[in-house]
Scaffold this active site. Structure first.
Site, short mmCIF file in Angstrom:
data_model
loop_
_atom_site.label_atom_id
_atom_site.label_comp_id
_atom_site.label_asym_id
_atom_site.label_seq_id
_atom_site.Cartn_x
_atom_site.Cartn_y
_atom_site.Cartn_z
N ARG A 33 0.85 -1.21 0.00
CA ARG A 33 0.00 0.00 0.00
C ARG A 33 0.87 1.25 0.00
NH1 ARG A 33 -2.78 -3.94 -0.85
NH2 ARG A 33 -4.10 -4.98 0.70
N GLU A 175 -13.24 -15.55 9.62
CA GLU A 175 -13.16 -15.00 8.26
C GLU A 175 -12.74 -16.05 7.23
OE1 GLU A 175 -10.43 -11.68 7.70
OE2 GLU A 175 -11.14 -11.35 5.67
N LYS A 217 -17.08 -12.92 9.10
CA LYS A 217 -16.57 -11.96 8.10
C LYS A 217 -16.39 -12.69 6.77
CE LYS A 217 -12.78 -8.76 7.20
NZ LYS A 217 -11.93 -7.71 7.79
N SER A 259 -13.85 -6.40 1.94
CA SER A 259 -14.08 -5.79 0.62
C SER A 259 -13.39 -6.58 -0.48
CB SER A 259 -13.68 -4.32 0.61
OG SER A 259 -12.32 -4.11 0.91
N GLY A 260 -12.28 -7.25 -0.18
CA GLY A 260 -11.74 -8.27 -1.08
C GLY A 260 -11.17 -7.84 -2.41
N GLY A 261 -11.10 -6.53 -2.67
CA GLY A 261 -10.61 -6.07 -3.97
C GLY A 261 -11.70 -5.38 -4.79
N ARG A 290 -9.19 -2.35 2.38
CA ARG A 290 -8.92 -1.50 1.22
C ARG A 290 -10.04 -0.51 0.92
NH1 ARG A 290 -7.26 -6.69 -2.15
NH2 ARG A 290 -8.44 -7.58 -0.44
P1 13P Z 1 -10.19 -6.01 2.57
O1 13P Z 1 -11.45 -5.26 2.89
O2 13P Z 1 -9.14 -5.13 1.95
O3 13P Z 1 -10.45 -7.29 1.81
O4 13P Z 1 -9.53 -6.44 3.94
C1 13P Z 1 -10.33 -6.96 4.92
C2 13P Z 1 -9.55 -7.92 5.71
O5 13P Z 1 -9.45 -7.79 6.90
C3 13P Z 1 -8.93 -9.04 5.00
O6 13P Z 1 -8.52 -10.00 5.90
#
Ligand code: 13P
Length: 338
Positions: A33, A175, A217, A259-261, A290
């Site tokens: 980042r 998650e 999550k 959010s995953g990308g 992100r």
């Molecule tokens: P993102 O929202 O960027 O996917 O990150 C969330 C997260 O904690 C991933 O483990």
């Protein structure tokens, strides 16, 4: 185990109109980042950046919890205040990422299993003393090659982690992430996510994890980024809610998406569509990394004079996602300054 206390924390993490800031990038991930904005990846820059986020006044209104990395939970702000204390002062719950990452799963076709169970009980005791009241463990799945071996190994590890967390008064964020980096279609994502969630909740049951004291999550149901056929807002919302309703017991206080990308605005629009159009048994909110931080990172770019602009960008995304968590977001609101 104090179930009432775990449930109280879990409910606070998904309180109405609030969501979680995932600021738990490892030092390796934050380097990616920082490289993108021309910032050197050194401890002071990591501290300054996160201090800026945690001191944003909008934290109080929109952020229920912050996921930290091991370095950050021990760090002090420029005036000597612990970063954990800044988060508590903003009315948010401090949390900690405890897995040690996805490692190659032996004898598999390139799949991974997330590690970090050895010594975890002792680490939970130490993190609780440092102020952590929830934790996160992330398992990842490639939907183009997933096997039962991979799903069961990760689900078992998630369940062992979650049980250890609860034993130590810490709410586990569970998650399991079906990645969106490949060329699979949306229905493959739906089928794999359903399989993963079914197995995960089965293992949580076997491990005696109390669902009232845990947060899920998950990924949303989306096509892979490299799939030629992308999906509309309503399709993502419908398919995500359908899979979650099939798999997640109503005893779970809340679901906080990664959010995953997805782009910032997509992540917001999808969350909004789910909350606006559905009757749901759990709170549905965000736990974005992100999608909450891309805008403030760009605005900051490592320059102290950009702090107000970066905090405004963070406040704006936090507010948009807060509205989405209540089904009250509208695209026109994106144009208004925070
Ligand atoms: P993102 O929202 O960027 O996917 O990150 C969330 C997260 O904690 C991933 O483990």
């Amino acid at each position: 185990m104090d179930i009432a206390e775990l449930n109280r924390i879990a409910r606070a993490m998904v309180a109405k109109g609030k969501g979680i800031l995932a600021a738990d990038e490892s030092s390796g991930t934050i380097k990616k980042r920082f490289d993108a904005i021309g910032v050197e990846n050194v401890e002071q820059n990591r501290r300054d950046y996160r201090e800026m986020l945690f001191r944003t006044p909008a934290m109080r209104d929109f952020i229920s919890g912050v996921i930290l990395y091991d370095e950050t939970i021990r760090q002090k702000a420029s005036d000597g205040t612990a970063l954990v204390a800044l988060i508590e002062k903003a009315g948010a719950v401090p949390g900690i990422k405890v897995d040690t990452g996805a490692k190659p799963l032996a004898l598999s076709n390139g799949e991974t299993v997330t590690e970090g169970l050895d010594g975890l009980r002792e680490r939970f005791v130490a993190y609780h003393k440092l102020g952590a009241r929830f934790a996160k463990w992330r398992a990842t799945y490639d939907p183009t090659k997933v096997s039962y071996n991979c799903i069961s190994a990760n689900a078992h590890a998630l369940a062992r982690y979650a049980a250890l967390a609860q034993e130590n008064g810490i709410v586990p964020i569970v998650e399991p992430e079906v990645l969106m980096d490949y060329d699979n279609d949306i229905d493959t994502c739906a089928a794999v996510t359903e399989w993963v969630l079914k197995e995960t909740f089965q293992q949580l049951y076997y491990a005696n994890v109390v669902l009232e004291g845990a947060i899920l999550k998950p990924n949303m149901i989306v096509p892979g980024k490299k799939c030629a056929k992308q999906a509309g807002l309503d399709e993502v919302a419908e398919k995500t809610v359908r899979v979650l309703k099939r798999c997640v017991p109503g005893a779970v206080p809340g679901i906080a998406f990664l959010s995953g990308g997805q782009s910032d605005e997509e992540a917001t629009a999808h969350l909004n569509a789910m909350n606006a159009g559905h009757d749901l048994p759990w709170a549905l909110t965000f736990s974005y990394g992100r999608a909450l931080q891309a805008a403030p990172q760009k605005a900051w770019s490592g320059k102290p004079e950009n702090v107000p602009k970066a905090q405004a960008a963070f406040a704006h995304r936090a507010r948009m996602n807060s509205l989405a968590a209540q089904g009250q977001w509208k695209p026109q609101l994106e144009k208004q300054a925070a």
